[in-house]
Motif scaffolding. Structure first.
Motif, PDB file in Angstrom:
ATOM      1  N   THR A  91       0.838  -1.200   0.000  1.00  0.00           N
ATOM      2  CA  THR A  91       0.000   0.000   0.000  1.00  0.00           C
ATOM      3  C   THR A  91       0.871   1.247   0.000  1.00  0.00           C
ATOM      4  O   THR A  91       1.773   1.384   0.831  1.00  0.00           O
ATOM      5  CB  THR A  91      -0.911   0.019   1.245  1.00  0.00           C
ATOM      6  OG1 THR A  91      -1.683  -1.191   1.287  1.00  0.00           O
ATOM      7  CG2 THR A  91      -1.855   1.216   1.208  1.00  0.00           C
ATOM      8  N   GLU A  92       0.590   2.159  -0.915  1.00  0.00           N
ATOM      9  CA  GLU A  92       1.367   3.399  -1.000  1.00  0.00           C
ATOM     10  C   GLU A  92       1.168   4.241   0.254  1.00  0.00           C
ATOM     11  O   GLU A  92       0.043   4.499   0.674  1.00  0.00           O
ATOM     12  CB  GLU A  92       0.933   4.199  -2.225  1.00  0.00           C
ATOM     13  CG  GLU A  92       1.695   5.495  -2.417  1.00  0.00           C
ATOM     14  CD  GLU A  92       1.283   6.251  -3.668  1.00  0.00           C
ATOM     15  OE1 GLU A  92       1.490   7.485  -3.704  1.00  0.00           O
ATOM     16  OE2 GLU A  92       0.749   5.616  -4.601  1.00  0.00           O
ATOM     17  N   SER A 107       3.902   6.868   1.029  1.00  0.00           N
ATOM     18  CA  SER A 107       4.715   8.081   0.954  1.00  0.00           C
ATOM     19  C   SER A 107       5.437   8.126  -0.381  1.00  0.00           C
ATOM     20  O   SER A 107       5.266   7.249  -1.244  1.00  0.00           O
ATOM     21  CB  SER A 107       5.732   8.106   2.106  1.00  0.00           C
ATOM     22  OG  SER A 107       6.419   9.330   2.144  1.00  0.00           O
ATOM     23  N   GLY A 108       6.256   9.163  -0.560  1.00  0.00           N
ATOM     24  CA  GLY A 108       7.027   9.305  -1.780  1.00  0.00           C
ATOM     25  C   GLY A 108       8.308  10.079  -1.502  1.00  0.00           C
ATOM     26  O   GLY A 108       8.394  10.852  -0.546  1.00  0.00           O
ATOM     27  N   TYR A 130       8.817  -2.104   4.291  1.00  0.00           N
ATOM     28  CA  TYR A 130       8.627  -1.019   3.319  1.00  0.00           C
ATOM     29  C   TYR A 130       9.453  -1.307   2.069  1.00  0.00           C
ATOM     30  O   TYR A 130      10.569  -1.826   2.143  1.00  0.00           O
ATOM     31  CB  TYR A 130       9.044   0.332   3.904  1.00  0.00           C
ATOM     32  CG  TYR A 130       8.167   0.796   5.035  1.00  0.00           C
ATOM     33  CD1 TYR A 130       6.998   1.510   4.791  1.00  0.00           C
ATOM     34  CD2 TYR A 130       8.500   0.499   6.360  1.00  0.00           C
ATOM     35  CE1 TYR A 130       6.193   1.931   5.825  1.00  0.00           C
ATOM     36  CE2 TYR A 130       7.689   0.916   7.407  1.00  0.00           C
ATOM     37  CZ  TYR A 130       6.541   1.628   7.134  1.00  0.00           C
ATOM     38  OH  TYR A 130       5.730   2.033   8.169  1.00  0.00           O
ATOM     39  N   ILE A 189      10.386   0.445  -2.061  1.00  0.00           N
ATOM     40  CA  ILE A 189      10.358   1.665  -2.858  1.00  0.00           C
ATOM     41  C   ILE A 189      10.527   1.300  -4.329  1.00  0.00           C
ATOM     42  O   ILE A 189      11.327   0.434  -4.677  1.00  0.00           O
ATOM     43  CB  ILE A 189      11.456   2.658  -2.420  1.00  0.00           C
ATOM     44  CG1 ILE A 189      11.331   3.976  -3.194  1.00  0.00           C
ATOM     45  CG2 ILE A 189      12.829   2.062  -2.571  1.00  0.00           C
ATOM     46  CD1 ILE A 189      12.224   5.077  -2.674  1.00  0.00           C
ATOM     47  N   GLU A 190       9.742   1.944  -5.172  1.00  0.00           N
ATOM     48  CA  GLU A 190       9.830   1.748  -6.615  1.00  0.00           C
ATOM     49  C   GLU A 190       9.521   3.068  -7.306  1.00  0.00           C
ATOM     50  O   GLU A 190       8.449   3.641  -7.125  1.00  0.00           O
ATOM     51  CB  GLU A 190       8.847   0.666  -7.087  1.00  0.00           C
ATOM     52  CG  GLU A 190       8.921   0.393  -8.577  1.00  0.00           C
ATOM     53  CD  GLU A 190       7.944  -0.683  -9.022  1.00  0.00           C
ATOM     54  OE1 GLU A 190       7.907  -0.976 -10.228  1.00  0.00           O
ATOM     55  OE2 GLU A 190       7.214  -1.215  -8.166  1.00  0.00           O
ATOM     56  N   ILE A 194       8.154   5.869  -5.138  1.00  0.00           N
ATOM     57  CA  ILE A 194       6.939   5.599  -4.363  1.00  0.00           C
ATOM     58  C   ILE A 194       7.245   4.582  -3.266  1.00  0.00           C
ATOM     59  O   ILE A 194       7.747   3.487  -3.552  1.00  0.00           O
ATOM     60  CB  ILE A 194       5.803   5.069  -5.250  1.00  0.00           C
ATOM     61  CG1 ILE A 194       5.398   6.118  -6.290  1.00  0.00           C
ATOM     62  CG2 ILE A 194       4.599   4.677  -4.407  1.00  0.00           C
ATOM     63  CD1 ILE A 194       4.778   7.360  -5.690  1.00  0.00           C
ATOM     64  N   ARG A 251       5.928   2.008  -0.431  1.00  0.00           N
ATOM     65  CA  ARG A 251       4.757   1.195  -0.074  1.00  0.00           C
ATOM     66  C   ARG A 251       5.061   0.392   1.187  1.00  0.00           C
ATOM     67  O   ARG A 251       6.167  -0.109   1.350  1.00  0.00           O
ATOM     68  CB  ARG A 251       4.372   0.255  -1.218  1.00  0.00           C
ATOM     69  CG  ARG A 251       3.849   0.975  -2.453  1.00  0.00           C
ATOM     70  CD  ARG A 251       3.500  -0.014  -3.567  1.00  0.00           C
ATOM     71  NE  ARG A 251       2.869   0.662  -4.687  1.00  0.00           N
ATOM     72  CZ  ARG A 251       3.530   1.233  -5.683  1.00  0.00           C
ATOM     73  NH1 ARG A 251       4.857   1.199  -5.684  1.00  0.00           N
ATOM     74  NH2 ARG A 251       2.883   1.841  -6.663  1.00  0.00           N
ATOM     75  N   SER A 254       0.232  -4.280   6.989  1.00  0.00           N
ATOM     76  CA  SER A 254       0.119  -3.228   5.976  1.00  0.00           C
ATOM     77  C   SER A 254      -1.347  -3.052   5.593  1.00  0.00           C
ATOM     78  O   SER A 254      -2.226  -3.782   6.062  1.00  0.00           O
ATOM     79  CB  SER A 254       0.967  -3.573   4.744  1.00  0.00           C
ATOM     80  OG  SER A 254       0.491  -4.754   4.122  1.00  0.00           O
ATOM     81  N   THR A 261      -4.950   0.330  -0.878  1.00  0.00           N
ATOM     82  CA  THR A 261      -5.342   1.721  -1.121  1.00  0.00           C
ATOM     83  C   THR A 261      -5.153   2.575   0.128  1.00  0.00           C
ATOM     84  O   THR A 261      -4.550   3.643   0.078  1.00  0.00           O
ATOM     85  CB  THR A 261      -6.812   1.808  -1.576  1.00  0.00           C
ATOM     86  OG1 THR A 261      -6.968   1.088  -2.805  1.00  0.00           O
ATOM     87  CG2 THR A 261      -7.240   3.253  -1.781  1.00  0.00           C
TER      88      THR A 261
END
Length: 267
Positions: free
Chosen positions: A152-153, A155-156, A194, A196-197, A200, A202, A211, A215
């Protein structure tokens, strides 16, 4: 400003596309404290003919200029320590600072959006960003059913785009509309649960954490647990968590149907 300047007259709108000579970027030597990367834009200002000017007694010679830009973090971010769990894939000069969505809006120059949030949302008498967001609904019992343990996203990681915004440019390549962009070269270090891609972040199921439902982040899904208790501003809370149920697809889950029937007393 860089270098000296002198007034040679008042120009009309500048056609940057014709005058641009070259642009480049160079890493700073200050350890990234001022943003890590500066931009340099070289352009030439060419005079127009005399028609419609009525100002110059003679046409001046062309002027070659160099515009140097270095991004600096806002004062509120400077006071914070860099987040050492995020680093760059290829260099050590980049430093990453924690920032709120509101600070990103300000950095992007979206003043209308910032004012709207302040005047129409934050100033609402219901206080949606204050106590009313923590108070339970005015009912005696709450039943929450949601899915868990899906990526689930949450942060960024963002960076200042290494370009200069030319407001009078007619070229799409020169007129930068978005100044803050995802940093696709950022990576996470030692954060269990966590991933990261392309900038983003997740949350995923970790050794000691859950998690969200694909959404909504888990911390938001289970916030209703804080309403549990007795008193005027508390209520009875019952939570059902369904492993692997996606935010929308949960409506087609047999486990969800079974729980729902039990809750309404049909089973």
């Amino acid at each position: 400003a860089v270098g000296s300047s002198r007034a040679i007259g008042k120009s009309r709108k500048v056609n940057w596309g014709k005058g641009l000579i070259a642009s480049n970027k160079a890493a700073s030597s200050d350890g990234g404290e001022s943003g890590g990367v500066g931009s340099e834009l070289r352009f030439q200002i060419l005079p127009t003919d005399r028609e419609g000017q009525g100002f110059f007694f003679e046409i001046p010679s062309s002027q070659q200029c160099v515009l140097k830009v270095k991004w600096r973090p806002p004062p509120s971010m400077k006071e914070r320590k860099p987040f050492d769990k995020v680093t760059h894939k290829r260099t050590t000069i980049h430093k990453y600072y924690p920032a709120t969505p509101g600070e990103l809006l300000v950095a992007e120059g979206l003043n209308n959006a910032v004012n709207l949030l302040r005047d129409s949302y934050a100033a609402d008498p219901v206080d949606p960003r204050g106590l009313s967001s923590w108070y339970p609904p005015p009912i005696k019992k709450v039943v929450a059913i949601y899915g868990i343990n899906l990526p689930t996203e949450v942060s960024g990681i963002y960076q200042r785009k290494q370009s200069v915004k030319l407001s009078y440019s007619t070229s799409k390549d020169l007129c930068v509309r978005q100044l803050i962009v995802l940093d696709k070269d950022a990576k996470l270090n030692g954060l269990d649960g966590y991933t990261i891609e392309s900038g983003i972040i997740r949350e995923t199921k970790g050794k000691a954490k859950k998690s969200g439902d694909g959404t909504v982040p888990y911390w938001s899904l289970q916030h209703c647990r804080t309403w549990q208790g007795e008193g005027v501003k508390k209520c009875d809370v019952k939570v059902y968590e369904i492993e692997g149920a996606e935010h929308r697809a949960i409506l087609n889950e047999a486990k969800f149907h079974k729980i729902l029937l039990e809750v309404i007393g049909c089973v």
